[in-house]
Write a protein that holds these residues in place. Sequence first.
Motif, PDB file in Angstrom:
ATOM      1  N   SER A  61       6.857  -6.345  -7.039  1.00 60.76           N
ATOM      2  CA  SER A  61       5.458  -6.221  -6.631  1.00 60.76           C
ATOM      3  C   SER A  61       5.371  -5.247  -5.468  1.00 60.76           C
ATOM      4  CB  SER A  61       4.882  -7.579  -6.212  1.00 60.76           C
ATOM      5  OG  SER A  61       5.512  -8.016  -5.028  1.00 60.76           O
ATOM      6  N   GLY A  62       4.227  -4.657  -5.280  1.00 64.26           N
ATOM      7  CA  GLY A  62       4.034  -3.733  -4.176  1.00 64.26           C
ATOM      8  C   GLY A  62       4.730  -2.400  -4.407  1.00 64.26           C
ATOM      9  N   TYR A  63       5.110  -1.786  -3.271  1.00 61.16           N
ATOM     10  CA  TYR A  63       5.725  -0.462  -3.313  1.00 61.16           C
ATOM     11  C   TYR A  63       6.957  -0.444  -2.423  1.00 61.16           C
ATOM     12  CZ  TYR A  63       1.241   0.649  -5.323  1.00 61.16           C
ATOM     13  OH  TYR A  63       0.138   0.660  -6.130  1.00 61.16           O
ATOM     14  N   ASP A  64       8.041   0.085  -2.954  1.00 62.54           N
ATOM     15  CA  ASP A  64       9.253   0.250  -2.156  1.00 62.54           C
ATOM     16  C   ASP A  64       9.134   1.553  -1.384  1.00 62.54           C
ATOM     17  OD1 ASP A  64      10.546  -2.091  -2.969  1.00 62.54           O
ATOM     18  OD2 ASP A  64      11.309  -1.124  -4.776  1.00 62.54           O
TER      19      ASP A  64
ATOM     20  N   ALA B 259      16.607  10.024  -7.972  1.00 62.88           N
ATOM     21  CA  ALA B 259      16.088  10.352  -9.297  1.00 62.88           C
ATOM     22  C   ALA B 259      15.717   9.116 -10.113  1.00 62.88           C
ATOM     23  CB  ALA B 259      17.086  11.218 -10.056  1.00 62.88           C
ATOM     24  N   GLY B 260      16.464   8.042 -10.005  1.00 61.46           N
ATOM     25  CA  GLY B 260      16.177   6.845 -10.782  1.00 61.46           C
ATOM     26  C   GLY B 260      15.287   5.862 -10.054  1.00 61.46           C
ATOM     27  N   GLY B 261      14.563   6.298  -9.061  1.00 62.25           N
ATOM     28  CA  GLY B 261      13.762   5.392  -8.247  1.00 62.25           C
ATOM     29  C   GLY B 261      14.568   4.954  -7.033  1.00 62.25           C
ATOM     30  N   ILE B 262      13.949   4.202  -6.161  1.00 66.24           N
ATOM     31  CA  ILE B 262      14.638   3.855  -4.919  1.00 66.24           C
ATOM     32  C   ILE B 262      15.103   2.405  -4.871  1.00 66.24           C
ATOM     33  CG2 ILE B 262      13.610   5.702  -3.577  1.00 66.24           C
ATOM     34  CD1 ILE B 262      11.602   3.777  -2.465  1.00 66.24           C
TER      35      ILE B 262
ATOM     36  N   PHE C 226       0.841  -1.203   0.000  1.00 61.52           N
ATOM     37  CA  PHE C 226       0.000   0.000   0.000  1.00 61.52           C
ATOM     38  C   PHE C 226       0.873   1.248   0.000  1.00 61.52           C
ATOM     39  CE2 PHE C 226       0.727  -1.566   4.263  1.00 61.52           C
ATOM     40  CZ  PHE C 226       1.196  -0.450   4.935  1.00 61.52           C
ATOM     41  N   THR C 227       0.252   2.385  -0.341  1.00 58.68           N
ATOM     42  CA  THR C 227       0.977   3.661  -0.381  1.00 58.68           C
ATOM     43  C   THR C 227       0.314   4.743   0.466  1.00 58.68           C
ATOM     44  OG1 THR C 227      -0.250   4.404  -2.328  1.00 58.68           O
ATOM     45  CG2 THR C 227       1.831   3.244  -2.723  1.00 58.68           C
TER      46      THR C 227
ATOM     47  N   VAL D  75       8.038   6.927  -1.443  1.00 59.32           N
ATOM     48  CA  VAL D  75       7.433   5.705  -1.968  1.00 59.32           C
ATOM     49  C   VAL D  75       7.635   5.637  -3.469  1.00 59.32           C
ATOM     50  CG1 VAL D  75       5.270   4.412  -2.202  1.00 59.32           C
ATOM     51  CG2 VAL D  75       5.677   5.799  -0.157  1.00 59.32           C
ATOM     52  N   SER D  76       7.916   4.434  -3.953  1.00 57.74           N
ATOM     53  CA  SER D  76       8.098   4.208  -5.378  1.00 57.74           C
ATOM     54  C   SER D  76       7.535   2.834  -5.729  1.00 57.74           C
ATOM     55  CB  SER D  76       9.599   4.253  -5.710  1.00 57.74           C
ATOM     56  OG  SER D  76       9.848   3.877  -7.038  1.00 57.74           O
ATOM     57  N   ALA D  77       6.955   2.697  -6.910  1.00 58.04           N
ATOM     58  CA  ALA D  77       6.463   1.385  -7.341  1.00 58.04           C
ATOM     59  C   ALA D  77       7.645   0.431  -7.436  1.00 58.04           C
ATOM     60  CB  ALA D  77       5.757   1.496  -8.686  1.00 58.04           C
TER      61      ALA D  77
END
Length: 189
Positions: free
Chosen positions: A113-116, A154-157, A76-77, A107-109
């Motif tokens: 699966s899910g959210y990081d 910047a490139g996601g987590i 969840f986010t 939060v990042s997709a």
Amino acid sequence: MGRTVFIDMFKGAQSAVLSGRAYIFGNKASGGALESEYEFSDADGLKTIASKAEDAEYLLSLPLGSLNFRLFNFSFTDRAKLMRVIPYELDGLIMGGSGSVVYDFAVSASPSSGYDVLVVYAGKGMVSGLLANMAAAGIDPKALTCMELRPLMAGGIQEFGERVMNAPEIAPDERKRLAAAELAAPAVN
């Protein structure tokens, strides 16, 4: 609305050591352009900055090395729900538990699966000491952030750990640009 001062604490600067650079930005009516910058190395330097920008709002950027990080994956986010769950997750991972730190998260997709969820935190003692030193100079920051996180996120987590371990020094002109970007939307607060 007055000017904004972005205080960029230097690497290694924590509660007892006050050194860094302050960027003074004009008000929104003037386009928020960088008006001036000052380097400081002690409390007197901070007092000088405060005297040059008496009507200002302050943001304080902690050095990357003063922060700690944890990466979680959730299904969840919802920010309110994350604010309730993250302390429980931190309690088993850090000495003193979640009550001994201040934190924020991004939060990042997740590609799997899910959210990081990247949790960024600092010890309350260090933050309290630093804020006490700021207050003694007449400075009350409205937000704590870390400008050095912006390019690392910047490139996601997902690969954040590798990027933070290999974080390059940020050139002075790039630090000015990052300070301006943090004024608009802090990476963390």
